[in-house]
Design a protein around this motif. Structure first.
Motif, PDB file in Angstrom:
ATOM      1  N   HIS A  96      23.396 -35.093 -56.245  1.00  0.00           N
ATOM      2  CA  HIS A  96      23.560 -33.638 -56.324  1.00  0.00           C
ATOM      3  C   HIS A  96      24.415 -33.077 -55.191  1.00  0.00           C
ATOM      4  N   GLY A  97      24.974 -33.934 -54.362  1.00  0.00           N
ATOM      5  CA  GLY A  97      25.824 -33.473 -53.274  1.00  0.00           C
ATOM      6  C   GLY A  97      25.082 -32.669 -52.230  1.00  0.00           C
ATOM      7  N   LEU A  98      23.866 -33.110 -51.884  1.00  0.00           N
ATOM      8  CA  LEU A  98      23.022 -32.382 -50.938  1.00  0.00           C
ATOM      9  C   LEU A  98      23.001 -33.060 -49.570  1.00  0.00           C
ATOM     10  N   LEU A  99      22.799 -32.273 -48.530  1.00  0.00           N
ATOM     11  CA  LEU A  99      22.543 -32.808 -47.203  1.00  0.00           C
ATOM     12  C   LEU A  99      21.120 -33.349 -47.150  1.00  0.00           C
ATOM     13  N   LEU A 100      20.930 -34.482 -46.498  1.00  0.00           N
ATOM     14  CA  LEU A 100      19.603 -35.067 -46.322  1.00  0.00           C
ATOM     15  C   LEU A 100      19.298 -35.133 -44.837  1.00  0.00           C
ATOM     16  N   VAL A 101      18.319 -34.339 -44.415  1.00  0.00           N
ATOM     17  CA  VAL A 101      17.960 -34.216 -42.998  1.00  0.00           C
ATOM     18  C   VAL A 101      16.564 -34.788 -42.794  1.00  0.00           C
ATOM     19  N   GLU A 102      16.390 -35.534 -41.716  1.00  0.00           N
ATOM     20  CA  GLU A 102      15.078 -36.094 -41.384  1.00  0.00           C
ATOM     21  C   GLU A 102      14.397 -35.261 -40.298  1.00  0.00           C
ATOM     22  N   ASP A 103      13.117 -34.962 -40.513  1.00  0.00           N
ATOM     23  CA  ASP A 103      12.252 -34.489 -39.434  1.00  0.00           C
ATOM     24  C   ASP A 103      11.493 -35.719 -38.960  1.00  0.00           C
ATOM     25  N   ALA A 104      11.993 -36.308 -37.882  1.00  0.00           N
ATOM     26  CA  ALA A 104      11.470 -37.582 -37.388  1.00  0.00           C
ATOM     27  C   ALA A 104      10.513 -37.404 -36.212  1.00  0.00           C
ATOM     28  N   ALA A 105       9.933 -36.216 -36.074  1.00  0.00           N
ATOM     29  CA  ALA A 105       9.134 -35.884 -34.900  1.00  0.00           C
ATOM     30  C   ALA A 105       7.933 -36.807 -34.709  1.00  0.00           C
ATOM     31  N   GLY A 138       2.619 -35.821 -26.541  1.00  0.00           N
ATOM     32  CA  GLY A 138       1.693 -36.624 -27.328  1.00  0.00           C
ATOM     33  C   GLY A 138       2.333 -37.500 -28.380  1.00  0.00           C
ATOM     34  N   LYS A 139       3.652 -37.460 -28.525  1.00  0.00           N
ATOM     35  CA  LYS A 139       4.330 -38.257 -29.543  1.00  0.00           C
ATOM     36  C   LYS A 139       4.373 -39.736 -29.141  1.00  0.00           C
ATOM     37  N   ASN A 140       4.731 -40.591 -30.095  1.00  0.00           N
ATOM     38  CA  ASN A 140       4.851 -42.016 -29.783  1.00  0.00           C
ATOM     39  C   ASN A 140       5.860 -42.248 -28.658  1.00  0.00           C
ATOM     40  N   LEU A 141       6.949 -41.496 -28.670  1.00  0.00           N
ATOM     41  CA  LEU A 141       7.892 -41.464 -27.549  1.00  0.00           C
ATOM     42  C   LEU A 141       7.802 -40.072 -26.949  1.00  0.00           C
ATOM     43  N   GLY A 142       7.022 -39.946 -25.887  1.00  0.00           N
ATOM     44  CA  GLY A 142       6.725 -38.625 -25.336  1.00  0.00           C
ATOM     45  C   GLY A 142       7.341 -38.401 -23.968  1.00  0.00           C
ATOM     46  N   ALA A 143       7.790 -37.183 -23.747  1.00  0.00           N
ATOM     47  CA  ALA A 143       8.312 -36.778 -22.435  1.00  0.00           C
ATOM     48  C   ALA A 143       7.173 -36.223 -21.585  1.00  0.00           C
ATOM     49  N   LEU A 144       7.519 -35.646 -20.448  1.00  0.00           N
ATOM     50  CA  LEU A 144       6.524 -35.007 -19.579  1.00  0.00           C
ATOM     51  C   LEU A 144       6.530 -33.503 -19.777  1.00  0.00           C
ATOM     52  N   GLY A 145       7.040 -33.065 -20.890  1.00  0.00           N
ATOM     53  CA  GLY A 145       7.128 -31.659 -21.254  1.00  0.00           C
ATOM     54  C   GLY A 145       7.863 -31.591 -22.577  1.00  0.00           C
ATOM     55  N   ILE A 183      12.866 -44.536 -19.719  1.00  0.00           N
ATOM     56  CA  ILE A 183      11.855 -45.503 -19.294  1.00  0.00           C
ATOM     57  C   ILE A 183      10.853 -45.755 -20.415  1.00  0.00           C
ATOM     58  N   ARG A 184      10.353 -44.698 -21.035  1.00  0.00           N
ATOM     59  CA  ARG A 184       9.358 -44.841 -22.103  1.00  0.00           C
ATOM     60  C   ARG A 184       9.936 -45.554 -23.324  1.00  0.00           C
ATOM     61  N   LEU A 185      11.227 -45.360 -23.591  1.00  0.00           N
ATOM     62  CA  LEU A 185      11.853 -45.974 -24.755  1.00  0.00           C
ATOM     63  C   LEU A 185      11.745 -47.499 -24.699  1.00  0.00           C
ATOM     64  N   ARG A 186      11.806 -48.039 -23.486  1.00  0.00           N
ATOM     65  CA  ARG A 186      11.749 -49.496 -23.345  1.00  0.00           C
ATOM     66  C   ARG A 186      10.418 -50.075 -23.814  1.00  0.00           C
ATOM     67  N   GLY A 187       9.371 -49.270 -23.804  1.00  0.00           N
ATOM     68  CA  GLY A 187       8.056 -49.754 -24.229  1.00  0.00           C
ATOM     69  C   GLY A 187       7.635 -49.283 -25.608  1.00  0.00           C
ATOM     70  N   ASP A 245       8.504 -50.028 -28.836  1.00  0.00           N
ATOM     71  CA  ASP A 245       8.182 -51.006 -29.870  1.00  0.00           C
ATOM     72  C   ASP A 245       6.843 -51.701 -29.584  1.00  0.00           C
ATOM     73  N   LYS A 246       6.613 -52.023 -28.327  1.00  0.00           N
ATOM     74  CA  LYS A 246       5.349 -52.659 -27.946  1.00  0.00           C
ATOM     75  C   LYS A 246       4.180 -51.716 -28.215  1.00  0.00           C
ATOM     76  N   GLU A 247       4.345 -50.444 -27.892  1.00  0.00           N
ATOM     77  CA  GLU A 247       3.264 -49.485 -28.107  1.00  0.00           C
ATOM     78  C   GLU A 247       3.026 -49.248 -29.599  1.00  0.00           C
ATOM     79  N   ASN A 248       4.092 -49.215 -30.382  1.00  0.00           N
ATOM     80  CA  ASN A 248       3.923 -49.064 -31.823  1.00  0.00           C
ATOM     81  C   ASN A 248       3.210 -50.272 -32.432  1.00  0.00           C
ATOM     82  N   LYS A 249       3.521 -51.449 -31.934  1.00  0.00           N
ATOM     83  CA  LYS A 249       2.835 -52.661 -32.392  1.00  0.00           C
ATOM     84  C   LYS A 249       1.342 -52.552 -32.113  1.00  0.00           C
ATOM     85  N   ARG A 250       1.001 -52.041 -30.947  1.00  0.00           N
ATOM     86  CA  ARG A 250      -0.417 -51.877 -30.597  1.00  0.00           C
ATOM     87  C   ARG A 250      -1.080 -50.843 -31.513  1.00  0.00           C
TER      88      ARG A 250
END
Length: 368
Positions: free
Chosen positions: A154-163, A190-197, A246-250, A252-257
């Motif tokens: 249909h020629g539509l844009l497809l956007v992800e909300d990956a929050a 509180g996200k799987n990849l979370g900042a300090l704010g 820094i958090r990005l490096r961990g 995949d390991k945290e998601n596995k857990r």
């Protein structure tokens, strides 16, 4: 036993030495917004997602908003265009559409995945439909194969909300954030990849969109004091970018857990009234939330609290029943309403122990 829903201090503690060193470097560097740390994080996260571009922004809502505003600036969207969104999403998904002066078209989710139902999406496409916003709720990917096929047809844009789905992957190996034309990411603590704010990002392979968003997030300017667009102040701070690297490096390991703990729930919960999260075969579930359904949700939540278990409800009211959208109060979305009436999020995080999760399951099994 006392089981917290989420202990952010414990989640972040393994990274404290690295973040303290990064914070010192940040303070001594004397550059606090859109500097080398933001550039480095953008490069790291784009590589992780498999996209050409990542643009650090102020939060997840702003990330989605900038995508829509970017497409408006490029002439691919106009005010009043329709955007299909799931009826059972968090209100931020809807706000990104309405604040961009676009029209949200609410569509019921699939009763199993709680994500957009592709068959219903087809039925809601009109001449005014210009985009689909797929929300990966609770860490489960939407059916992006089907949605991409519909968007292409249909020629539509497809956007992800990956929050809520950092690190989730389709069975073909493609990563969240690289499954549509653009994706908005939230790095709320509180996200799987979370900042300090508050923090967020846009990922995309669209060069023109990336250039537009790069300006729009910074007052509409590519060059200081020269403004191409009526832009916004939606920039990512240097210290948040340093922490996210820094958090990005961990991640995949945290998601596995998280998936390991989800398996403990699945093998331990035997209460026949509980509906466990559905796992789609087309993707990995990263369990930002372990969301069960129960017909007496409120009573179960109180019972768990009395037994020392903290839980949360995501979310008590769907968007069409919120006072902010009272013009939709007469609308009916039975599948959505059932989810919001029965959903209960159980504790799940990288620092929960198997024993804690087994205890929660045992308490649920005792509930009559």
């Amino acid at each position: 036993m006392q089981v917290k829903f989420l202990d952010l201090k414990a989640v972040n503690q393994p990274y404290f030495p690295q973040i303290m060193a990064a914070t010192r470097q940040f303070l001594e560097g004397g550059w606090y917004i859109l500097g080398k740390e933001v550039e480095a994080f953008e490069k790291d996260y784009a590589h992780y997602c498999g996209t050409s571009h990542c643009l650090g922004v102020s939060n997840g809502l702003d990330a989605l908003r900038l995508i829509f505003e970017g497409y408006k600036a490029l002439g691919q969207l106009m005010e009043g265009d329709e955007v299909i969104v799931p009826a059972n999403t968090y209100i931020a998904s809807i706000l990104a559409v309405t604040q961009s002066r676009l029209k949200p078209v609410l569509v019921e989710p699939d009763a199993h995945t709680f994500n957009l139902n592709p068959d219903l999406v087809k039925a809601h496409i009109t001449k005014k439909t210009k985009a689909i916003l797929a929300v990966h709720l609770y860490g489960q990917l939407a059916d992006m194969h089907s949605l991409a096929s519909i968007a292409d047809e249909h020629g539509l844009l497809l956007v992800e909300d990956a929050a809520q789905a950092h690190g989730a992957m389709l069975s073909d190996g493609r990563m969240v954030g690289n499954l549509g034309h653009a994706a908005g990411h939230s790095f709320y603590p509180g996200k799987n990849l979370g900042a300090l704010g508050d923090a967020g990002a846009v990922s995309t392979n669209d060069n023109e969109l990336a250039e537009a968003i790069k300006a729009l997030r910074n007052y509409g300017s590519h060059k200081k004091y020269y403004n191409v667009y009526e832009g916004f102040n939606m920039r990512l701070d240097e210290n948040q970018a340093a922490w996210l690297r820094i958090r990005l490096r961990g991640l995949d390991k945290e998601n596995k857990r998280r998936r390991e703990l989800a398996d403990v729930y699945r093998t331990s919960i035997r209460n026949e009234e509980v509906i466990l999260p559905f796992e789609a075969t087309y993707a990995t579930h990263v369990y930002h939330l372990f969301a069960i359904l129960h017909p007496r949700r409120d009573a179960l939540q109180q019972y768990l609290l009395e037994k020392g278990v903290q839980t949360m409800i995501h979310y008590p009211l769907p968007p069409h029943q919120q006072e902010a959208f009272r013009q939709w109060s007469g609308w009916s979305f039975p599948v959505t309403e059932k989810i919001h009436q029965q959903e209960l999020s159980l504790p799940i995080s990288p620092v929960h122990s198997n024993e804690e999760i087994a205890y929660v399951a045992d308490v649920i099994n005792q509930f009559k």
